[in-house]
Design a protein around this motif. Structure first.
Motif, PDB file in Angstrom:
ATOM      1  N   GLN A 186     -13.222  37.424  13.624  1.00  0.00           N
ATOM      2  CA  GLN A 186     -13.261  37.326  15.077  1.00  0.00           C
ATOM      3  C   GLN A 186     -12.160  38.167  15.723  1.00  0.00           C
ATOM      4  O   GLN A 186     -12.387  38.838  16.738  1.00  0.00           O
ATOM      5  CB  GLN A 186     -13.142  35.861  15.503  1.00  0.00           C
ATOM      6  N   LEU A 187     -10.986  38.145  15.128  1.00  0.00           N
ATOM      7  CA  LEU A 187      -9.871  38.941  15.630  1.00  0.00           C
ATOM      8  C   LEU A 187     -10.213  40.432  15.570  1.00  0.00           C
ATOM      9  O   LEU A 187      -9.953  41.184  16.520  1.00  0.00           O
ATOM     10  CB  LEU A 187      -8.627  38.633  14.808  1.00  0.00           C
ATOM     11  N   ARG A 188     -10.817  40.850  14.481  1.00  0.00           N
ATOM     12  CA  ARG A 188     -11.217  42.252  14.342  1.00  0.00           C
ATOM     13  C   ARG A 188     -12.243  42.636  15.408  1.00  0.00           C
ATOM     14  O   ARG A 188     -12.168  43.710  16.011  1.00  0.00           O
ATOM     15  CB  ARG A 188     -11.785  42.476  12.937  1.00  0.00           C
ATOM     16  N   LEU A 189     -13.208  41.750  15.657  1.00  0.00           N
ATOM     17  CA  LEU A 189     -14.248  42.058  16.640  1.00  0.00           C
ATOM     18  C   LEU A 189     -13.678  42.133  18.052  1.00  0.00           C
ATOM     19  O   LEU A 189     -14.099  42.978  18.844  1.00  0.00           O
ATOM     20  CB  LEU A 189     -15.354  40.995  16.574  1.00  0.00           C
ATOM     21  N   ILE A 190     -12.733  41.270  18.379  1.00  0.00           N
ATOM     22  CA  ILE A 190     -12.106  41.316  19.703  1.00  0.00           C
ATOM     23  C   ILE A 190     -11.460  42.672  19.938  1.00  0.00           C
ATOM     24  O   ILE A 190     -11.569  43.264  21.024  1.00  0.00           O
ATOM     25  CB  ILE A 190     -11.085  40.164  19.845  1.00  0.00           C
ATOM     26  N   LEU A 191     -10.811  43.205  18.917  1.00  0.00           N
ATOM     27  CA  LEU A 191     -10.169  44.511  19.057  1.00  0.00           C
ATOM     28  C   LEU A 191     -11.204  45.629  19.176  1.00  0.00           C
ATOM     29  O   LEU A 191     -11.080  46.525  20.025  1.00  0.00           O
ATOM     30  CB  LEU A 191      -9.245  44.766  17.866  1.00  0.00           C
ATOM     31  N   ASP A 193     -14.329  45.369  20.249  1.00  0.00           N
ATOM     32  CA  ASP A 193     -15.012  45.248  21.543  1.00  0.00           C
ATOM     33  C   ASP A 193     -14.117  45.668  22.700  1.00  0.00           C
ATOM     34  O   ASP A 193     -14.610  45.969  23.795  1.00  0.00           O
ATOM     35  CB  ASP A 193     -15.510  43.817  21.747  1.00  0.00           C
ATOM     36  N   GLY A 194     -12.800  45.700  22.474  1.00  0.00           N
ATOM     37  CA  GLY A 194     -11.874  46.162  23.499  1.00  0.00           C
ATOM     38  C   GLY A 194     -11.661  47.668  23.466  1.00  0.00           C
ATOM     39  O   GLY A 194     -10.798  48.190  24.185  1.00  0.00           O
ATOM     40  N   GLY A 195     -12.428  48.361  22.623  1.00  0.00           N
ATOM     41  CA  GLY A 195     -12.323  49.808  22.560  1.00  0.00           C
ATOM     42  C   GLY A 195     -11.210  50.320  21.670  1.00  0.00           C
ATOM     43  O   GLY A 195     -10.910  51.521  21.669  1.00  0.00           O
ATOM     44  N   PRO A 269      -8.350  36.551  24.742  1.00  0.00           N
ATOM     45  CA  PRO A 269      -8.672  37.785  24.006  1.00  0.00           C
ATOM     46  C   PRO A 269      -8.068  39.027  24.648  1.00  0.00           C
ATOM     47  O   PRO A 269      -7.702  39.973  23.940  1.00  0.00           O
ATOM     48  CB  PRO A 269     -10.203  37.824  24.021  1.00  0.00           C
ATOM     49  N   GLN A 270      -7.941  39.039  25.971  1.00  0.00           N
ATOM     50  CA  GLN A 270      -7.350  40.203  26.629  1.00  0.00           C
ATOM     51  C   GLN A 270      -5.883  40.370  26.247  1.00  0.00           C
ATOM     52  O   GLN A 270      -5.374  41.491  26.167  1.00  0.00           O
ATOM     53  CB  GLN A 270      -7.497  40.080  28.154  1.00  0.00           C
ATOM     54  N   HIS A 271      -5.196  39.250  26.018  1.00  0.00           N
ATOM     55  CA  HIS A 271      -3.810  39.312  25.569  1.00  0.00           C
ATOM     56  C   HIS A 271      -3.723  39.988  24.196  1.00  0.00           C
ATOM     57  O   HIS A 271      -2.813  40.799  23.946  1.00  0.00           O
ATOM     58  CB  HIS A 271      -3.219  37.904  25.500  1.00  0.00           C
ATOM     59  N   ILE A 272      -4.657  39.654  23.309  1.00  0.00           N
ATOM     60  CA  ILE A 272      -4.678  40.288  21.983  1.00  0.00           C
ATOM     61  C   ILE A 272      -4.866  41.785  22.118  1.00  0.00           C
ATOM     62  O   ILE A 272      -4.124  42.591  21.526  1.00  0.00           O
ATOM     63  CB  ILE A 272      -5.804  39.674  21.128  1.00  0.00           C
ATOM     64  N   ARG A 273      -5.835  42.187  22.931  1.00  0.00           N
ATOM     65  CA  ARG A 273      -6.110  43.619  23.096  1.00  0.00           C
ATOM     66  C   ARG A 273      -4.920  44.356  23.718  1.00  0.00           C
ATOM     67  O   ARG A 273      -4.540  45.438  23.259  1.00  0.00           O
ATOM     68  CB  ARG A 273      -7.352  43.800  23.962  1.00  0.00           C
TER      69      ARG A 273
END
Length: 281
Positions: A186-191, A193-195, A269-273
């Motif tokens: 999930q962490l990988r996908l968030i990144l 999907d954030g480009g 998720p935006q914080h992670i990106r």
């Protein structure tokens, strides 16, 4: 010794209902579920076998239930998922979810139970669940070794025009069997999907002699940026001591580590990106 199961109609060929009740009272017989009895207390597999006795021919475990049997059950679900051919009547059984599909499916037997084939099961789930859960299923399916990426691509082609197939088709090229848990996927996908560039899963960091010392959940090897998901296991005091030693060593070796928790994953998720974007820049 294997548990012996009987449907009521089969049992009543030899015993009266009164005799069945007597054996139940004496614990010589056990009711597994309505209409099915066993000669001893049952485990989870026996309860599934008992359920199959209540279902018509052609029934098979599907979705999350089949995924657990195949070895990639990363999604939690207490319900039992069953696939039935569309022409059969839909039974009403507590705790059972019945799925139908227009696609022909030939069951495979896993641990004595008929299941939807692994590739079909993985694509079904990748079509049906939310995107953040779909990639962990595909990652886990590859990691289990029961399917290959080519198997998934061939299967998703057969699902064309079905609901959710676009999501499954988009995610299969991103799937990576190196991911070791749902949250890493999930962490990988968030990144992604954030480009951001896809991070590499399970990076081994070596010492000056080339001996592998520490493994990172995710990271960018050339930039020496490591990304870790901290779950409940990191709250153990011994684990905390190990983590602090590890962090100090990685820092001295030039690695910039970034850590995230369930709060970040599911609420920020935006914080992670933003954090990883800043580290990369």
């Amino acid at each position: 010794m294997a548990t012996q199961l009987w449907r009521t109609d089969a049992l009543m060929r030899e015993l009266t209902m009164s005799r069945i009740r007597t054996r139940l009272d004496r614990e010589e017989l056990f009711r597994v579920r309505r209409g099915v009895y066993a000669d001893q207390p049952c485990g989870d597999d026996d309860e599934l076998r008992a359920l199959m006795l209540r279902l018509p021919d052609g029934a098979m475990l599907a979705r999350q239930s089949a995924a657990r049997r195949h070895g990639f059950g990363v999604l939690r679900d207490d319900l039992i998922h069953i696939r039935l051919p569309s022409e059969l009547p839909k039974p009403r059984l507590p705790g059972v979810v019945v799925h139908r599909t227009v696609l022909p499916v030939h069951p495979v037997v896993v641990g004595g139970l008929p299941c939807v084939p692994a590739a079909h099961c993985a694509v079904d789930l990748a079509r049906a669940v939310r995107r953040l859960d779909a990639l962990p299923v595909l990652d886990a399916a590859l990691r289990s070794g029961v399917v290959t990426r080519d198997d998934l691509l061939a299967e998703v082609a057969a699902h064309r025009a079905l609901r959710g197939v676009c999501q499954a088709r988009q995610l299969i090229p991103l799937a990576d069997g190196r991911a070791e848990c749902r949250q890493e996927s999930q962490l990988r996908l968030i990144l992604i999907d954030g480009g951001l560039p896809p991070p590499e899963p399970q990076i081994w960091v070596t010492d000056s002699c080339g001996i592998p010392l520490y493994r990172l959940d995710l990271g960018y090897r050339e930039r020496r940026i490591g990304i870790e998901y901290d779950g409940l296991s990191h709250l153990n005091r011994d684990r905390l001591r190990h983590d602090r030693e590890r962090v100090n060593w990685l820092d001295a070796a030039g690695w910039r580590m970034r850590y995230f928790t369930d709060r970040d994953l599911y609420r920020r998720p935006q914080h992670i990106r933003a954090t990883i974007r800043a580290a990369l820049s």
